[in-house]
Design a protein around this motif. Structure first.
Motif, PDB file in Angstrom:
ATOM      1  N   GLY A 124       0.813  -1.217   0.000  1.00 45.28           N
ATOM      2  CA  GLY A 124       0.000   0.000   0.000  1.00 45.28           C
ATOM      3  C   GLY A 124       0.842   1.260   0.000  1.00 45.28           C
ATOM      4  O   GLY A 124       0.599   2.197  -0.775  1.00 45.28           O
TER       5      GLY A 124
ATOM      6  N   GLU B 114       2.637   1.581  -3.346  1.00 48.04           N
ATOM      7  CA  GLU B 114       1.698   1.906  -4.425  1.00 48.04           C
ATOM      8  C   GLU B 114       1.415   3.400  -4.489  1.00 48.04           C
ATOM      9  O   GLU B 114       1.288   3.978  -5.582  1.00 48.04           O
ATOM     10  CB  GLU B 114       0.395   1.131  -4.221  1.00 48.04           C
ATOM     11  CG  GLU B 114      -0.662   1.403  -5.270  1.00 48.04           C
ATOM     12  CD  GLU B 114      -1.896   0.537  -5.081  1.00 48.04           C
ATOM     13  OE1 GLU B 114      -2.726   0.483  -6.000  1.00 48.04           O
ATOM     14  OE2 GLU B 114      -2.032  -0.083  -4.015  1.00 48.04           O
TER      15      GLU B 114
ATOM     16  N   LYS C 186      -6.451   2.052   0.190  1.00 49.90           N
ATOM     17  CA  LYS C 186      -5.505   1.371  -0.706  1.00 49.90           C
ATOM     18  C   LYS C 186      -4.422   0.624   0.088  1.00 49.90           C
ATOM     19  O   LYS C 186      -3.272   0.551  -0.360  1.00 49.90           O
ATOM     20  CB  LYS C 186      -4.852   2.370  -1.675  1.00 49.90           C
ATOM     21  CG  LYS C 186      -5.818   3.080  -2.621  1.00 49.90           C
ATOM     22  CD  LYS C 186      -6.333   2.117  -3.681  1.00 49.90           C
ATOM     23  CE  LYS C 186      -6.956   2.864  -4.845  1.00 49.90           C
ATOM     24  NZ  LYS C 186      -8.085   3.715  -4.478  1.00 49.90           N
TER      25      LYS C 186
ATOM     26  N   VAL D  17      -3.983  -4.988   0.715  1.00 51.00           N
ATOM     27  CA  VAL D  17      -3.302  -6.165   0.181  1.00 51.00           C
ATOM     28  C   VAL D  17      -2.697  -6.943   1.340  1.00 51.00           C
ATOM     29  O   VAL D  17      -1.842  -6.455   2.051  1.00 51.00           O
ATOM     30  CB  VAL D  17      -2.199  -5.770  -0.817  1.00 51.00           C
ATOM     31  CG1 VAL D  17      -1.388  -6.993  -1.221  1.00 51.00           C
ATOM     32  CG2 VAL D  17      -2.801  -5.104  -2.043  1.00 51.00           C
TER      33      VAL D  17
ATOM     34  N   PHE E 167     -10.763  -5.198  -5.892  1.00 56.16           N
ATOM     35  CA  PHE E 167      -9.531  -4.427  -5.834  1.00 56.16           C
ATOM     36  C   PHE E 167      -9.285  -3.665  -7.139  1.00 56.16           C
ATOM     37  O   PHE E 167      -8.916  -2.485  -7.117  1.00 56.16           O
ATOM     38  CB  PHE E 167      -8.338  -5.346  -5.538  1.00 56.16           C
ATOM     39  CG  PHE E 167      -8.252  -5.799  -4.108  1.00 56.16           C
ATOM     40  CD1 PHE E 167      -9.015  -6.859  -3.650  1.00 56.16           C
ATOM     41  CD2 PHE E 167      -7.400  -5.173  -3.221  1.00 56.16           C
ATOM     42  CE1 PHE E 167      -8.934  -7.289  -2.336  1.00 56.16           C
ATOM     43  CE2 PHE E 167      -7.301  -5.583  -1.902  1.00 56.16           C
ATOM     44  CZ  PHE E 167      -8.079  -6.648  -1.459  1.00 56.16           C
TER      45      PHE E 167
ATOM     46  N   TYR F  70      -6.891  -0.195  -7.445  1.00 55.70           N
ATOM     47  CA  TYR F  70      -5.591  -0.710  -7.023  1.00 55.70           C
ATOM     48  C   TYR F  70      -4.690  -0.888  -8.249  1.00 55.70           C
ATOM     49  O   TYR F  70      -5.163  -1.227  -9.339  1.00 55.70           O
ATOM     50  CB  TYR F  70      -5.747  -2.037  -6.285  1.00 55.70           C
ATOM     51  CG  TYR F  70      -6.120  -1.881  -4.812  1.00 55.70           C
ATOM     52  CD1 TYR F  70      -5.214  -2.204  -3.818  1.00 55.70           C
ATOM     53  CD2 TYR F  70      -7.368  -1.400  -4.435  1.00 55.70           C
ATOM     54  CE1 TYR F  70      -5.539  -2.071  -2.470  1.00 55.70           C
ATOM     55  CE2 TYR F  70      -7.707  -1.248  -3.093  1.00 55.70           C
ATOM     56  CZ  TYR F  70      -6.787  -1.585  -2.112  1.00 55.70           C
ATOM     57  OH  TYR F  70      -7.123  -1.421  -0.785  1.00 55.70           O
ATOM     58  N   SER F  71      -3.401  -0.665  -8.064  1.00 57.79           N
ATOM     59  CA  SER F  71      -2.449  -0.672  -9.175  1.00 57.79           C
ATOM     60  C   SER F  71      -2.228  -2.078  -9.720  1.00 57.79           C
ATOM     61  O   SER F  71      -2.575  -3.077  -9.092  1.00 57.79           O
ATOM     62  CB  SER F  71      -1.109  -0.099  -8.712  1.00 57.79           C
ATOM     63  OG  SER F  71      -0.505  -0.979  -7.767  1.00 57.79           O
TER      64      SER F  71
ATOM     65  N   ALA G 124      -0.198  -4.004  -7.221  1.00 68.15           N
ATOM     66  CA  ALA G 124      -0.995  -4.565  -6.129  1.00 68.15           C
ATOM     67  C   ALA G 124      -1.736  -5.810  -6.587  1.00 68.15           C
ATOM     68  O   ALA G 124      -1.813  -6.807  -5.858  1.00 68.15           O
ATOM     69  CB  ALA G 124      -1.981  -3.521  -5.603  1.00 68.15           C
TER      70      ALA G 124
END
Length: 452
Positions: free
Chosen positions: A303, A306, A372, A375, A385, A390-391, A394
């Protein structure tokens, strides 16, 4: 079978579900002050708001880093609780991981444990349990369906003699994060073997790039990395279990091979100068600000990475820790049942403290997800997610959870405190000066025999 043997032998396949969470992710050195009531967060009134008694609950935690999503989550939940319970003040004592461990030891020795504190699972919890410092949480976790929010099996690591004594914030795997632009600048690719990793380190170093960040002032970080090397050279999990059961000694070839491999990484110049003066937060920030190319850590770091400078535009990727000398399975990970919240048995406001912790943990998944930072949390998450933004990184970490085929726990979650401290010091010393693997193995074996 003893409890320790059962813990050592436990395989976390049933626990490592898609949405596991963060271990000891303490960061900077500052203590928080009492939070001011704000708004937001879902409320669950546990019956304290009608009381006029002024109550202060001390909440020791390891979320001091204001750039970490869990710090945002912490303040949001606490602020809302204080707004709903104006007679209750939640006093935050926010410390990095090693600071908190040291402070709790001092507090425990004087029987002045905070209302809520942080403990680590299994062997690290045992001394506090033996000292009868914590309140059982069995009844509290049955309230409002809290127990059912935790992933199957995770509470076993915090259960002694049938009593649950702490509630974990996460359940993680260790991964290697890497900065894609720095890899591209050095013309290197993601290593698939440890030997390739050492070569990548040398190429990054030649380009003036710090290859790998670590906060080795907090000695568990180096141990965590070393134990992943040992997981490979041992050909799989269970080395420490075998030592405890008398099947192996630290002089075993697998252990000495791990020392040699670990030292080859250090001697190649993998880490930043003055590595033992960087605490967890400072080490991680080297990676988060784009000043280091790789970072080995538990997935709880996802997190913060990210949302960091380095993580912009999907610039950070992840990969599994590779094989060492052709040994080991990359689908076996260092497993990290999270740091956990325990309640002082001698709290002056035990009922109110239990009610607040119940509220906090019920809101934890939703608010951590929104910030965020979800995870690898220890509770199930009700949310998509990808849809939540979320990237890709992630999502890659979440997908790695699906590939876990077992692994090992950290050294200090497995061995008794005396042996663990000797181990932490021994591994930390390798960052300062090269030592013969046989000597390192002897240090460990001597410490184990003296402390078992």
């Amino acid at each position: 079978m003893t409890r320790r043997s059962r813990m050592l032998g436990a395989v976390m396949a049933g626990v490592l579900a898609l949405s596991l969470a963060a271990c000891g992710s303490g960061s900077s050195n500052s203590s928080d002050t009492t939070t001011k009531p704000a708004d937001t967060t879902t409320t669950t009134d546990n019956g304290n708001s009608n009381s006029n008694e002024k109550i202060t609950i001390t909440f020791q935690n390891i979320y001091p880093d204001t750039t970490d999503p869990k710090n945002k989550m912490l303040h949001k939940i606490v602020d809302q609780y204080q707004k709903d319970h104006p007679n209750i003040t939640i006093e935050l004592d926010s410390l990095n991981t090693d600071q908190q461990k040291l402070k709790l030891k001092t507090q425990a020795a004087s029987k002045e444990v905070p209302d809520i504190t942080i403990v680590n699972p299994a062997a690290q919890m045992q001394p506090f349990i033996d000292a009868d410092l914590f309140a059982p949480l069995n009844d509290m976790i049955e309230q409002n369906g809290l127990k059912d929010t935790f992933q199957k099996g995770i509470l076993d690591y915090y259960t002694f003699n049938g009593n649950v004594y702490a509630l974990p914030d996460g359940n993680n795997i260790a991964v290697v994060y890497y900065n894609k632009s720095l890899f591209e600048k050095a013309g290197v690719k993601v290593p698939t073997t440890f030997e390739e990793m050492v070569d990548v380190v040398k190429q990054l170093k030649a380009k003036g790039i710090t290859p790998m960040a670590i906060g080795e002032k907090d000695s568990w970080t180096g141990s965590f990395l070393f134990m992943n090397v040992l997981l490979r050279t041992n050909g799989g999990p269970g080395f420490l279990k075998d030592v405890v059961e008398g099947k192996k000694k630290f002089e075993d070839p697998a252990f000495k091979e791990a020392v040699d491999a670990f030292e080859s990484l250090i001697q190649a110049g993998a880490f930043q100068d003055g590595v033992t003066s960087f605490d967890y937060n400072a080490g991680e920030n080297l990676f988060k600000t784009g000043k280091a190319a790789m970072y080995f850590m538990g997935s709880w770091a996802t997190g913060g990475i990210e949302t960091s400078e380095a993580g912009k535009d999907n610039n950070v990727g992840v990969f599994k820790f590779p094989t060492v000398n052709g040994k080991g399975n990359p689908d076996e990970f260092m497993l990290a049942p999270g740091s956990a919240f325990a309640v002082s048995k001698d709290s002056k406001h035990l009922k109110e403290t239990l009610d607040f912790l119940n509220y906090f943990m019920l809101n934890y998944p939703k608010e951590t997800f929104a910030a965020k930072g979800a995870v690898g949390i220890a509770q199930t998450v009700d949310g998509d997610f990808k849809a939540a933004g979320y990237s890709d990184m992630a999502m890659d970490v979440l997908n790695l959870f699906k590939e876990v085929k077992g692994g090992d726990l950290a050294f200090d979650n497995t061995m008794n405190p005396g042996t663990a401290q000797a181990h932490l010091s021994s591994i930390q010393n390798l960052f300062v000066a090269k030592k013969d693997a046989s000597e390192v193995a002897k240090e460990h074996q001597t410490a184990y025999e003296e402390n078992k």
